[in-house]
Design a protein around this motif. Structure first.
Motif, PDB file in Angstrom:
ATOM      1  N   ALA A   7       0.790  -1.264  -0.089  1.00  0.00           N
ATOM      2  CA  ALA A   7      -0.182  -0.145   0.063  1.00  0.00           C
ATOM      3  C   ALA A   7       1.003   1.365   0.026  1.00  0.00           C
ATOM      4  O   ALA A   7       0.550   2.176  -0.789  1.00  0.00           O
ATOM      5  N   VAL A   8       1.980   1.282   0.789  1.00  0.00           N
ATOM      6  CA  VAL A   8       2.755   2.504   0.893  1.00  0.00           C
ATOM      7  C   VAL A   8       3.574   2.618  -0.535  1.00  0.00           C
ATOM      8  O   VAL A   8       3.570   3.709  -1.011  1.00  0.00           O
ATOM      9  N   LEU A   9       4.019   1.493  -0.939  1.00  0.00           N
ATOM     10  CA  LEU A   9       4.733   1.519  -2.513  1.00  0.00           C
ATOM     11  C   LEU A   9       3.842   2.203  -3.359  1.00  0.00           C
ATOM     12  O   LEU A   9       4.244   2.703  -4.255  1.00  0.00           O
ATOM     13  N   MET A  10       2.533   1.714  -3.494  1.00  0.00           N
ATOM     14  CA  MET A  10       1.418   1.890  -4.539  1.00  0.00           C
ATOM     15  C   MET A  10       1.162   3.362  -4.424  1.00  0.00           C
ATOM     16  O   MET A  10       1.140   4.152  -5.381  1.00  0.00           O
ATOM     17  N   LEU A  11       1.076   4.192  -3.263  1.00  0.00           N
ATOM     18  CA  LEU A  11       0.659   5.213  -3.229  1.00  0.00           C
ATOM     19  C   LEU A  11       1.690   6.406  -3.001  1.00  0.00           C
ATOM     20  O   LEU A  11       1.360   7.617  -3.260  1.00  0.00           O
ATOM     21  N   GLY A  12       2.884   5.669  -2.834  1.00  0.00           N
ATOM     22  CA  GLY A  12       4.197   6.608  -2.798  1.00  0.00           C
ATOM     23  C   GLY A  12       4.331   7.329  -1.509  1.00  0.00           C
ATOM     24  O   GLY A  12       3.823   7.113  -0.480  1.00  0.00           O
TER      25      GLY A  12
END
Lengths: 336, 344
Positions: A38-43
């Motif tokens: 989730a962190v990686l996807m949202l930046g």
């Protein structure tokens, strides 16, 4: 012949539990890799609230066991999940990429067999200088890391000698690839009768396939050597010599008796190469399923990894299944 | 030695075979020596300076304990001494051909066609993946240049000859599907399929039941006589040799200690080792004791150049340690290698 059928049915019954076990282990292992998709996807600029919302949407707030259960029920419906990197269903991605890996691994294994068995025979029969060369070759080659060998091949045959094309992809950029039928660039070019594409595909395939082939030919050479040596020393081979049969015939029969063990090592290598191809694919930018899975691991993209594991294990089980059939064909004692 | 006479009488069968001493030998071995190299020191001599003649249709027994060099001799006659041994001296003339003088390809063509071998542990000696009929036919095809069909027919005929029940079905059988006796018949069939003139049987029936053994020996002998072949019959069982062989040679540490026709050898054994072997098969403790205890009055140093049996011989003396005994004739066709051969 009824024994072969019941034996194979027996094997089939165990396929589903085997796959389930493999997936379960893979799932929990992948989940232990740190990193939050989730962190990686949202930046980096995402708010905590939006991350939490996405985690809920992805089901990441549930327990690992619950997540596994959801994964399995989706799988039963034919849904392998979606890769957040490609934003496409994993099943589609894999259908597109797996044939490339399979092509690489199959040609790699074929070259390993073509190198390994003659060399094993040469050292088992102690054919003078060839026997010694093969013996040393078998010892050295088994210890080479495949990705390193790939880099050396690129350095020698592309950078220095300019014999091979640039290690990028499966076909030249300027060549129009053939329509996809089997997914293998070589076979598809053949089917389309596109010689330009065929030559280019073979040129691109040569180095990575040879890399895998050389590494895998070591175990084949060793196994062939030791099995042929021991069958040649067996009573029945000596009795054939005593009965005055020509050496060629004695060796042929010895090789046939050694074949089940050689086939076993080849089948194990097939599965091993599928995993090993991951690194070689990366070195040669092959764009196959192995590279796809590596990207998944590096980016906490779980479903491509699990999909690759599933495909690879189905394929390995298929190979083992074929090997069992081959045993029956070679050794008439296998059923009794 | 009157007691020894009695044993050999009991071991003798009623059947007498006609003497064929006039016939020219088909097998003639002269001064054969086979040595095994050792990592250090002098090589081990497995067969020493051995002479042997076998006439057509003759069955010659070769008896000795394990390690006497029987198998080494048998395989050397086919040009295949067990590795790492090699033939260091001697000639083997077979049918006027100098076998050891042939090229590798020449001697391969002789093996299985002119000289063949029946081996023990027959199930291990057959290719586990091929039907036995095919294995017999292959030997015929290779040596006699037959077509596949002719070779199959010949294999079928020889299977009938070795009295395998239901030969049609057995042709397709695999070695693991056969009993030991059946597999032994297959090996005999392979050895006989080209009608060779000389057959070596290396301890062939030792792994079988006594009753099966008797049947197979009987069969082997009949087939050999019918086909005008000769047989070198190697065994550890001196009783079998007495029943089965026209002449018998007693081998010890690579040398023939005594050789003679059946009557002469078994009725009047002259070598202490021969008598020792015979008494081992006799239910008489005292006799066994006398012929198997060594003479303790002499000291036998290792590596003496005398009689190889000196260290176990009850009759050994200083002369036996100093001089190697020669094979000398004691009766018509009966030779013994002993300084003090046992008197009749």
């Amino acid at each position: 012949m009824s024994s072969i059928r019941s034996f194979l049915l027996n094997r089939l019954v165990f396929v589903i539990p085997q796959l389930f076990g493999i997936l379960m282990i893979a799932f929990f292992l992948v989940k232990t890799i740190p990193g939050d998709p989730a962190v990686l996807m949202l930046g980096p600029n995402a708010t905590d609230a939006s991350v939490a919302a996405l985690r809920t949407k992805l089901g990441l707030d549930q327990s690992v066991v619950q997540q596994f259960w959801i994964f399995v029920t989706n799988l039963a419906k034919g849904d392998l999940g979606t890769s957040w990197q490609t934003t496409r269903p994993v099943l589609e991605d894999l259908f597109q990429r797996f044939p490339a890996t399979l092509e690489l691994v199959t040609f790699g294994l074929l070259s390993a067999i073509l190198i390994g068995i003659p060399m094993g025979l040469a050292s088992a029969l102690k054919l003078g200088i060839w026997g010694k060369i093969s013996n040393t070759y078998g010892l050295i080659v088994g210890a080479l890391p495949d990705f390193w060998l790939g880099l050396v091949m690129i350095f020698v045959f592309y950078t220095l000698l300019q014999w091979a094309p640039a290690p990028f992809g499966r076909i030249d950029m300027i060549v129009i690839p053939p329509a996809t039928v089997t997914g293998s660039m070589v076979l598809d070019s053949l089917i389309a009768g596109n010689w330009e594409a065929l030559v280019s595909a073979l040129q691109h395939l040569l180095l990575p396939a040879l890399t895998l082939g050389i590494v895998a030919s070591g175990p084949i050479q060793r196994m062939t050597q030791s099995m042929v040596e021991s069958t040649l020393d067996a009573g029945f081979s000596r009795y054939q010599v005593i009965s005055g049969l020509p050496t060629q015939m004695v060796v042929k029969n010895a090789l046939k008796n050694a074949l089940p063990s050689i086939i076993t090592i080849i089948s194990v290598l097939y599965g091993y190469l599928l995993g090993g191809a991951v690194l070689v694919e990366t070195v040669f930018s092959w764009g196959g399923a192995g590279q796809y899975a590596v990207q998944g691991v590096l980016n906490s993209d779980v479903f491509p990894v699990l999909g690759f594991v599933l495909f690879a294990s189905i394929f390995s089980l298929l190979v083992y299944f074929i090997v069992d059939v081959l045993y029956f064909l070679i050794d008439p004692r296998a059923g009794s | 030695m009157s007691v020894a006479v009695k044993i050999s009488e009991s071991a003798l069968t009623a059947s007498e075979s006609p003497s064929r001493d006039q016939d020219k030998p088909v097998v003639s071995v002269r001064s054969l020596s086979v040595e095994f190299p050792r990592l250090s020191g002098a090589p081990t001599v497995a067969v020493r300076d051995l002479d042997l003649d076998i006439r057509p249709q003759e069955v010659v027994g070769l008896v000795g304990e394990s390690g006497a060099g029987k198998t080494t001799l048998a395989r050397s006659l086919l040009g295949l001494p067990p590795s790492p041994g090699h033939i260091t001296a001697g000639r083997f003339v077979f049918d006027d051909k100098d076998i050891f003088g042939l090229s590798a390809e020449g001697i391969r063509q002789v093996r299985g066609r002119d000289i063949s071998m029946v081996v023990s542990n027959p199930r291990d000696e057959l290719n586990p993946l091929k039907p036995v009929g095919e294995q017999i036919a292959t030997v015929a095809r290779v040596h006699l240049g037959l077509s596949r069909r002719e070779a199959r027919q010949r294999a079928f005929d020889i299977l009938k000859a070795v009295q395998i029940p239901d030969p049609e079905r057995r042709m397709k059988a695999l070695p693991h599907e056969l009993s030991g006796g059946m597999a032994q018949r297959i090996v005999i069939a392979i050895a006989l399929v080209c009608s060779p003139r000389f057959i070596v049987s290396d301890d062939a029936t030792s792994g079988l039941d006594v009753t099966v053994q008797a049947q197979i020996l009987q069969l082997l002998k009949e087939l050999i006589l019918k086909r005008d072949s000769s047989l070198l019959f190697i065994t550890r069982d001196i009783g079998v040799a007495a029943h089965f062989c026209d002449r018998t040679a007693i081998m010890f540490k690579g040398e023939i200690m005594e050789i003679g026709g059946r009557d002469s050898l078994f009725l009047t054994p002259r070598h202490p080792y021969t008598i020792g072997l015979m008494s081992a098969f006799c239910h008489n403790d005292r006799l066994r004791q006398v012929w198997s205890t060594q003479n303790e009055q002499i000291e036998v140093p290792a590596g003496h150049g005398g009689c190889p049996y000196a260290d176990r011989c009850p009759n050994a003396s200083q002369t036996c340690l100093d001089q190697r005994p020669e094979l000398k004739q004691v009766a018509e066709g009966h030779y013994v290698r002993c300084h003090y051969e046992v008197a009749r």
